[in-house]
Write a protein that holds these residues in place. Structure first.
Motif, PDB file in Angstrom:
ATOM      1  N   UNK A   7       0.815  -1.215   0.000  1.00 52.32           N
ATOM      2  CA  UNK A   7       0.000   0.000   0.000  1.00 52.32           C
ATOM      3  C   UNK A   7       0.849   1.265   0.000  1.00 52.32           C
ATOM      4  N   UNK A   8       2.055   1.207   0.533  1.00 50.37           N
ATOM      5  CA  UNK A   8       2.818   2.432   0.747  1.00 50.37           C
ATOM      6  C   UNK A   8       4.020   2.615  -0.159  1.00 50.37           C
ATOM      7  N   UNK A   9       4.575   1.551  -0.666  1.00 55.19           N
ATOM      8  CA  UNK A   9       5.844   1.641  -1.376  1.00 55.19           C
ATOM      9  C   UNK A   9       5.751   1.029  -2.765  1.00 55.19           C
ATOM     10  N   UNK A  10       6.503   1.607  -3.678  1.00 53.00           N
ATOM     11  CA  UNK A  10       6.657   0.989  -4.977  1.00 53.00           C
ATOM     12  C   UNK A  10       7.641  -0.160  -4.874  1.00 53.00           C
ATOM     13  N   UNK A  40       0.913   0.484  -6.438  1.00 53.09           N
ATOM     14  CA  UNK A  40       0.782   1.943  -6.427  1.00 53.09           C
ATOM     15  C   UNK A  40       0.371   2.508  -7.779  1.00 53.09           C
ATOM     16  N   UNK A  41       0.501   1.707  -8.840  1.00 53.26           N
ATOM     17  CA  UNK A  41       0.066   2.141 -10.162  1.00 53.26           C
ATOM     18  C   UNK A  41       1.111   2.841 -11.002  1.00 53.26           C
ATOM     19  N   UNK A  42       2.368   2.724 -10.650  1.00 52.93           N
ATOM     20  CA  UNK A  42       3.422   3.477 -11.349  1.00 52.93           C
ATOM     21  C   UNK A  42       3.434   3.216 -12.851  1.00 52.93           C
ATOM     22  N   UNK A  43       3.355   1.951 -13.254  1.00 57.07           N
ATOM     23  CA  UNK A  43       3.430   1.641 -14.688  1.00 57.07           C
ATOM     24  C   UNK A  43       2.189   2.131 -15.428  1.00 57.07           C
ATOM     25  N   UNK A  44       1.024   1.921 -14.852  1.00 54.32           N
ATOM     26  CA  UNK A  44      -0.206   2.388 -15.490  1.00 54.32           C
ATOM     27  C   UNK A  44      -0.266   3.898 -15.593  1.00 54.32           C
ATOM     28  N   UNK A  45       0.181   4.578 -14.559  1.00 54.21           N
ATOM     29  CA  UNK A  45       0.223   6.039 -14.592  1.00 54.21           C
ATOM     30  C   UNK A  45       1.195   6.510 -15.662  1.00 54.21           C
ATOM     31  N   UNK A  64      -5.147  -2.172  -1.427  1.00 54.94           N
ATOM     32  CA  UNK A  64      -4.138  -1.633  -2.343  1.00 54.94           C
ATOM     33  C   UNK A  64      -4.783  -0.656  -3.314  1.00 54.94           C
ATOM     34  N   UNK A  65      -5.976  -0.988  -3.798  1.00 58.04           N
ATOM     35  CA  UNK A  65      -6.651  -0.114  -4.759  1.00 58.04           C
ATOM     36  C   UNK A  65      -7.008   1.255  -4.177  1.00 58.04           C
TER      37      UNK A  65
END
Length: 143
Positions: A7-10, A40-45, A64-65
């Motif tokens: 939930x908190x870290x990539x 965290x959604x880094x790739x999608x963002x 997580x979502x």
């Protein structure tokens, strides 16, 4: 991965995947992109920033979502959404428009080997004909 960490870290693989996409925007530009196990959604963002026509960030964990939604609101204005998707669950896959995704991306998703068959079946179900799956894993230290 622990629920709190996710939930908190990539994860290193998520950062590597986002950087990989950033190095060649044509991988996602004007394409429908779905991220599995988004955390965290880094790739999608990143895919949204690079001009993907549609981005769907998915994870099996509602907790997580919650973080993914916060990150989306802070970083993406339109064309991206988050949704729960559990690998191998027919209803979840049907709700994610199977067979329509040009690109499916995932990072750090094989840490539980028993989930790999469901993961691979889900990727196969979601990809459009001729689509591309990009999966990144960081190596475990040798002990």
């Amino acid at each position: 991965r622990s629920r709190g960490r996710a939930r908190r870290y990539g994860w290193p693989g998520g950062d590597a995947l986002a950087n990989y996409l950033a190095a060649d925007a044509t991988l996602v530009k004007k394409k429908r992109v779905l991220e599995l196990g988004c955390g965290t959604g880094a790739a999608g963002i990143m895919a949204a920033w690079l001009g993907a026509s549609t981005v769907l960030l998915t994870d099996g964990s509602p907790a997580v979502l919650e973080t993914t939604e916060i990150n989306l609101k802070r970083n993406v204005r339109r064309g991206a959404a988050a949704r729960r998707l559990r690998w191998g669950y027919t209803d979840d896959i049907e709700n994610a428009a199977p067979g329509t995704w040009d690109v499916v991306v995932a990072a750090e998703v094989a840490y539980q080997r028993e989930t790999l068959p469901a993961f691979l079946d889900t990727v196969e179900a979601l990809l459009a004909p001729g689509g591309t799956a990009i999966v990144v894993m960081t190596p475990e230290p040798v002990r």
